[in-house]
Design a protein around this motif. Structure first.
Motif, PDB file in Angstrom:
ATOM      1  N   TYR A 185       0.827  -1.208   0.000  1.00 29.56           N
ATOM      2  CA  TYR A 185       0.000   0.000   0.000  1.00 29.56           C
ATOM      3  C   TYR A 185       0.867   1.266   0.000  1.00 29.56           C
ATOM      4  CZ  TYR A 185      -4.110  -2.878   0.892  1.00 29.56           C
ATOM      5  OH  TYR A 185      -5.119  -3.810   0.776  1.00 29.56           O
ATOM      6  N   THR A 186       2.010   1.213   0.709  1.00 28.40           N
ATOM      7  CA  THR A 186       2.924   2.354   0.704  1.00 28.40           C
ATOM      8  C   THR A 186       3.422   2.628  -0.711  1.00 28.40           C
ATOM      9  OG1 THR A 186       3.677   1.797   2.939  1.00 28.40           O
ATOM     10  CG2 THR A 186       5.047   3.306   1.686  1.00 28.40           C
ATOM     11  N   ASN A 187       3.834   1.577  -1.418  1.00 26.14           N
ATOM     12  CA  ASN A 187       4.289   1.731  -2.801  1.00 26.14           C
ATOM     13  C   ASN A 187       3.183   2.259  -3.702  1.00 26.14           C
ATOM     14  OD1 ASN A 187       6.740   0.710  -1.984  1.00 26.14           O
ATOM     15  ND2 ASN A 187       6.396  -1.345  -2.796  1.00 26.14           N
ATOM     16  N   SER A 188       1.942   1.854  -3.412  1.00 18.55           N
ATOM     17  CA  SER A 188       0.807   2.333  -4.208  1.00 18.55           C
ATOM     18  C   SER A 188       0.604   3.833  -4.015  1.00 18.55           C
ATOM     19  CB  SER A 188      -0.465   1.575  -3.826  1.00 18.55           C
ATOM     20  OG  SER A 188      -0.351   0.200  -4.109  1.00 18.55           O
ATOM     21  N   PHE A 189       0.714   4.285  -2.772  1.00 17.66           N
ATOM     22  CA  PHE A 189       0.578   5.725  -2.503  1.00 17.66           C
ATOM     23  C   PHE A 189       1.721   6.507  -3.133  1.00 17.66           C
ATOM     24  CE2 PHE A 189      -2.666   4.597   0.531  1.00 17.66           C
ATOM     25  CZ  PHE A 189      -3.470   5.725   0.600  1.00 17.66           C
ATOM     26  N   TYR A 190       2.926   5.936  -3.077  1.00 21.45           N
ATOM     27  CA  TYR A 190       4.062   6.597  -3.709  1.00 21.45           C
ATOM     28  C   TYR A 190       3.836   6.681  -5.224  1.00 21.45           C
ATOM     29  CZ  TYR A 190       8.880   7.901  -4.719  1.00 21.45           C
ATOM     30  OH  TYR A 190      10.001   8.567  -5.140  1.00 21.45           O
ATOM     31  N   GLY A 191       3.381   5.578  -5.814  1.00 21.45           N
ATOM     32  CA  GLY A 191       3.097   5.576  -7.242  1.00 21.45           C
ATOM     33  C   GLY A 191       1.997   6.555  -7.617  1.00 21.45           C
ATOM     34  N   LEU A 192       1.002   6.679  -6.749  1.00 20.72           N
ATOM     35  CA  LEU A 192      -0.077   7.638  -6.988  1.00 20.72           C
ATOM     36  C   LEU A 192       0.464   9.061  -6.975  1.00 20.72           C
ATOM     37  CD1 LEU A 192      -3.150   7.995  -7.352  1.00 20.72           C
ATOM     38  CD2 LEU A 192      -3.335   8.150  -4.863  1.00 20.72           C
ATOM     39  N   GLY A 193       1.401   9.330  -6.065  1.00 17.43           N
ATOM     40  CA  GLY A 193       2.019  10.652  -6.009  1.00 17.43           C
ATOM     41  C   GLY A 193       2.785  10.974  -7.272  1.00 17.43           C
ATOM     42  N   VAL A 194       3.532   9.981  -7.778  1.00 13.36           N
ATOM     43  CA  VAL A 194       4.274  10.158  -9.028  1.00 13.36           C
ATOM     44  C   VAL A 194       3.314  10.424 -10.187  1.00 13.36           C
ATOM     45  CG1 VAL A 194       5.734   8.992 -10.724  1.00 13.36           C
ATOM     46  CG2 VAL A 194       6.239   8.764  -8.281  1.00 13.36           C
ATOM     47  N   ALA A 195       2.212   9.670 -10.214  1.00  9.56           N
ATOM     48  CA  ALA A 195       1.266   9.765 -11.325  1.00  9.56           C
ATOM     49  C   ALA A 195       0.482  11.076 -11.320  1.00  9.56           C
ATOM     50  CB  ALA A 195       0.294   8.577 -11.281  1.00  9.56           C
ATOM     51  N   THR A 196       0.192  11.613 -10.140  1.00 13.45           N
ATOM     52  CA  THR A 196      -0.669  12.796 -10.050  1.00 13.45           C
ATOM     53  C   THR A 196       0.095  14.102  -9.876  1.00 13.45           C
ATOM     54  OG1 THR A 196      -0.931  12.489  -7.646  1.00 13.45           O
ATOM     55  CG2 THR A 196      -2.563  11.439  -9.080  1.00 13.45           C
ATOM     56  N   GLY A 197       1.421  14.022  -9.684  1.00 12.76           N
ATOM     57  CA  GLY A 197       2.195  15.238  -9.443  1.00 12.76           C
ATOM     58  C   GLY A 197       2.054  16.255 -10.551  1.00 12.76           C
ATOM     59  N   GLY A 198       2.255  15.822 -11.793  1.00 15.90           N
ATOM     60  CA  GLY A 198       2.167  16.734 -12.921  1.00 15.90           C
ATOM     61  C   GLY A 198       0.769  17.303 -13.106  1.00 15.90           C
ATOM     62  N   ILE A 199      -0.240  16.456 -12.912  1.00 14.17           N
ATOM     63  CA  ILE A 199      -1.636  16.914 -13.041  1.00 14.17           C
ATOM     64  C   ILE A 199      -1.948  17.946 -11.965  1.00 14.17           C
ATOM     65  CG2 ILE A 199      -4.044  16.177 -12.963  1.00 14.17           C
ATOM     66  CD1 ILE A 199      -3.075  13.406 -13.891  1.00 14.17           C
ATOM     67  N   PHE A 200      -1.545  17.657 -10.726  1.00 10.66           N
ATOM     68  CA  PHE A 200      -1.772  18.581  -9.604  1.00 10.66           C
ATOM     69  C   PHE A 200      -1.127  19.942  -9.895  1.00 10.66           C
ATOM     70  CE2 PHE A 200      -0.118  20.457  -5.665  1.00 10.66           C
ATOM     71  CZ  PHE A 200      -1.282  20.601  -4.919  1.00 10.66           C
ATOM     72  N   GLY A 201       0.144  19.917 -10.339  1.00 10.71           N
ATOM     73  CA  GLY A 201       0.835  21.168 -10.631  1.00 10.71           C
ATOM     74  C   GLY A 201       0.156  21.964 -11.725  1.00 10.71           C
ATOM     75  N   GLY A 202      -0.275  21.280 -12.789  1.00 14.60           N
ATOM     76  CA  GLY A 202      -0.922  21.972 -13.896  1.00 14.60           C
ATOM     77  C   GLY A 202      -2.246  22.593 -13.515  1.00 14.60           C
ATOM     78  N   VAL A 203      -3.082  21.850 -12.774  1.00 12.47           N
ATOM     79  CA  VAL A 203      -4.403  22.353 -12.378  1.00 12.47           C
ATOM     80  C   VAL A 203      -4.266  23.544 -11.430  1.00 12.47           C
ATOM     81  CG1 VAL A 203      -6.505  21.795 -11.101  1.00 12.47           C
ATOM     82  CG2 VAL A 203      -5.562  20.149 -12.740  1.00 12.47           C
ATOM     83  N   ILE A 204      -3.397  23.407 -10.428  1.00 11.63           N
ATOM     84  CA  ILE A 204      -3.209  24.497  -9.468  1.00 11.63           C
ATOM     85  C   ILE A 204      -2.677  25.739 -10.157  1.00 11.63           C
ATOM     86  CG2 ILE A 204      -1.927  25.247  -7.415  1.00 11.63           C
ATOM     87  CD1 ILE A 204      -4.200  23.279  -6.864  1.00 11.63           C
ATOM     88  N   ASN A 205      -1.760  25.559 -11.113  1.00 17.87           N
ATOM     89  CA  ASN A 205      -1.219  26.711 -11.834  1.00 17.87           C
ATOM     90  C   ASN A 205      -2.304  27.417 -12.641  1.00 17.87           C
ATOM     91  OD1 ASN A 205       1.037  28.317 -13.187  1.00 17.87           O
ATOM     92  ND2 ASN A 205       0.156  27.263 -14.953  1.00 17.87           N
ATOM     93  N   ASP A 206      -3.180  26.647 -13.267  1.00 15.90           N
ATOM     94  CA  ASP A 206      -4.233  27.246 -14.094  1.00 15.90           C
ATOM     95  C   ASP A 206      -5.214  28.077 -13.277  1.00 15.90           C
ATOM     96  OD1 ASP A 206      -3.145  26.106 -16.330  1.00 15.90           O
ATOM     97  OD2 ASP A 206      -4.501  24.379 -16.358  1.00 15.90           O
ATOM     98  N   TYR A 207      -5.476  27.664 -12.038  1.00  7.02           N
ATOM     99  CA  TYR A 207      -6.493  28.343 -11.227  1.00  7.02           C
ATOM    100  C   TYR A 207      -5.908  29.360 -10.229  1.00  7.02           C
ATOM    101  CZ  TYR A 207     -10.166  25.276 -12.959  1.00  7.02           C
ATOM    102  OH  TYR A 207     -11.077  24.630 -13.761  1.00  7.02           O
TER     103      TYR A 207
END
Length: 564
Positions: A185-207
């Motif tokens: 589960y720890t690896n899954s959360f880490y992988g989720l962070g890797v996968a969503t980092g770019g999306i999070f940065g882009g959305v926050i920057n746009d708004y």
């Protein structure tokens, strides 16, 4: 291959032969208050073998999962923000250092957290890392590129602890029999962070603007620190409590020379890998100088650790144990291979098949689910059977078959194969990370589990960096030689030929922009170079699988008290 289960690897048998006596002394070396850490007399029995009551354990474990998620998120959050930040701060020349600064400090400092937490205690060190992480993110909101890079470096210091200490602390709280599931589960959360980092940065920057991509992480890191302060506890005798004594007494136990040499060596090596072939040529004096300096620093580190009167920052002597060395080599070569194909399969899609980033991203999504399933699945298997060697063999077969499948990639493969191309290897890699971590921890007493975890992270950090660096050199050399062979035979004009070769080397998407009469040839050149790189990936994985055959099986205990 011997797979005898060591019924109690933590007990010292002083009647062993002289050949084994050195190993015994290593595992029984005194370590202050937790000299008998495996003989914990806490309340684990009433907690079902765990170190904490279930309600408090859920809070702590959830906080640790978020630690792993945050560290991964911050590593990739700038992937969509680099050009935005550089443009806003008028500093395109230093753009790459926004990402590099975090990765350098995070990778270089991961190995030292284990021993430091043995001395000062896991709790205070993890809270301190959360503070560093929050401070670094706060500094990143500055209006200067220099401060942004400094902030990223400081955040990386915190991020290194959030990942390493999360793994170590889970081993202090969870019985080995169940440990793999929690690591999954720890690896899954880490992988989720890797996968969503770019999306999070882009959305926050746009708004809200790019600064809030860092600023919003600050309160979350602070909440984590508060949660861990009030809820994280260790049973009496646990190595997680640290060594006894006042701060000065603890400070005297720190191997400052070894720590400095190790961190410096890693920083120099990672810097060379980061700028080699990009900002400086592989044949240049700066790159060669950095490589020689890293060799000198690592050599001096090994010598210093062999002669220090203190407990070494990383117990290199543990590498004399077969399982420790085999697990470390397995991690190293698997990671080199995996990071190679993760970088160059997308390049194949861009340069040979002319896919845009959206199409490529869609084809990489199944890999995330594969890594989550592989890690959790490996943990469930070990929980039910108490064994891991047979699992490692199956994983090895899957890894080899999966890499052969990747190596056979061609422009005519079906959509189904494109979407599932990385799935077998993702399953295998996440599974082997979990299995080898369990083999490392089970092979030593609880008092050494932080040290072996640090060894694991050291090999993984250097493996990923070296994998990307070596594969980049192979790709560039192969592409250049193929272009110099093919293009001049098609383009009669030397000036035009040089122009095409130059731009083909600079951009992997150039084939779609080049003159039509050379596009097919360019795609053939790109395909040749990527295939050479993927062959390197395959060889690395095969070596990793071979190394895994030498791992020995030890008992996965059902209680944190390993005498039971």
């Amino acid at each position: 291959m011997s797979r005898d289960i060591d019924k109690n690897p933590t007990l010292v048998d002083f009647k062993k032969t002289n050949v084994e006596s050195e190993e015994v002394c290593l595992l029984s070396e005194p370590s202050s208050a937790y000299d008998a850490a495996d003989n914990v007399n806490g309340n684990e029995d009433q907690n079902g073998g765990y170190a904490l009551p279930r309600h408090k354990l859920r809070i702590v474990v959830s906080s640790l999962y978020i630690c792993a998620y945050l560290a991964a998120l911050d590593a990739t959050v700038v992937s969509t923000l680099l050009s935005v930040i550089a443009s806003d701060l008028n500093s395109f020349g230093n753009m790459s250092w926004i990402a590099t600064a975090y990765l350098l400090s995070c990778s270089a400092l991961q190995p030292i957290h284990g021993r430091l937490s043995d001395i000062f205690g896991r709790k205070i060190l993890l809270i301190g890392c959360a503070v560093f992480f929050a401070l670094g993110c706060l500094i990143c909101m500055a209006h200067s590129m220099t401060f942004v890079v400094i902030g990223r470096f400081i955040a990386g210091i915190g991020g290194s602890g959030l990942t390493t200490l999360t793994t170590i602390i889970l081993s202090d709280l969870i019985p080995l029999r169940d440990r793999g599931v929690y690591q999954g589960y720890t690896n899954s959360f880490y992988g989720l962070g890797v996968a969503t980092g770019g999306i999070f940065g882009g959305v926050i920057n746009d708004y809200f603007g790019w600064r809030y991509a860092f600023g919003l992480q600050v309160p979350l890191a602070c909440i984590l620190g508060v949660s861990l302060y009030f809820n994280l506890q260790f049973p009496k005798g646990s190595p997680g409590l640290g060594s006894p004594g006042h701060f000065k007494e603890k400070l005297a136990k720190v191997d400052f020379l070894g720590s400095t040499l190790l961190v410096s060596g890693l920083l120099v090596l990672l810097t060379a890998a980061s700028i080699g072939g990009k900002e400086v040529a592989y044949s240049s004096k700066p790159f060669i100088g950095l490589c020689l300096a890293s060799v000198f620093l690592f050599g001096t580190f090994v010598w210093a650790e062999s002669h220090t009167p203190l407990q070494p920052i990383i117990p290199i002597s543990l590498l004399r144990r077969r399982t420790i060395l085999a697990s470390s080599m397995t991690n190293w070569f698997y990671t080199m291979g995996v990071f190679t194909y993760l970088f160059y399969v997308p390049i194949y899609y861009i340069s040979v098949m002319d896919y845009n980033t959206t199409k490529i991203g869609m084809r990489l999504i199944p890999n995330f689910f594969g890594t989550s399933l592989g890690s959790v699945g490996a943990g469930i298997y070990m929980k039910r059977t108490g064994r891991y060697y047979n699992l490692i063999i199956v994983i090895g077969v899957l890894a080899i078959v999966g890499n052969l499948n990747i190596l056979s990639i061609n422009p005519t493969i079906s959509n189904l194969r494109q979407f599932t191309l990385l799935l077998p290897c993702g399953l295998a890699y996440s599974g082997i990370l979990t299995a080898t971590l369990m083999s490392l921890i089970a092979a030593v007493p609880a008092s050494h589990q932080a040290g072996t975890t640090s060894i694991s992270y050291t090999f993984r950090a250097t493996g990923s960096t070296l994998g990307v660096s070596i594969s980049s050199a192979i790709f560039q050399y192969s592409l250049r030689s193929m272009l110099n062979s093919k293009i001049p035979s098609i383009v009669n004009d030397q000036v035009m030929s040089d122009y095409i070769i130059k731009h083909a080397l600079q951009s992997t998407s150039y084939a779609s922009k080049a003159p039509e009469y050379v596009q097919v040839a360019l795609r053939c050149c790109y395909e040749y170079a990527v295939k050479k790189t993927l062959l390197f990936s395959f060889i690395c994985v095969v070596i990793g699988v071979f190394a895994s055959l030498f791992i020995q099986e030890h008992e996965l205990h059902t209680s944190i008290n390993r005498n039971k």
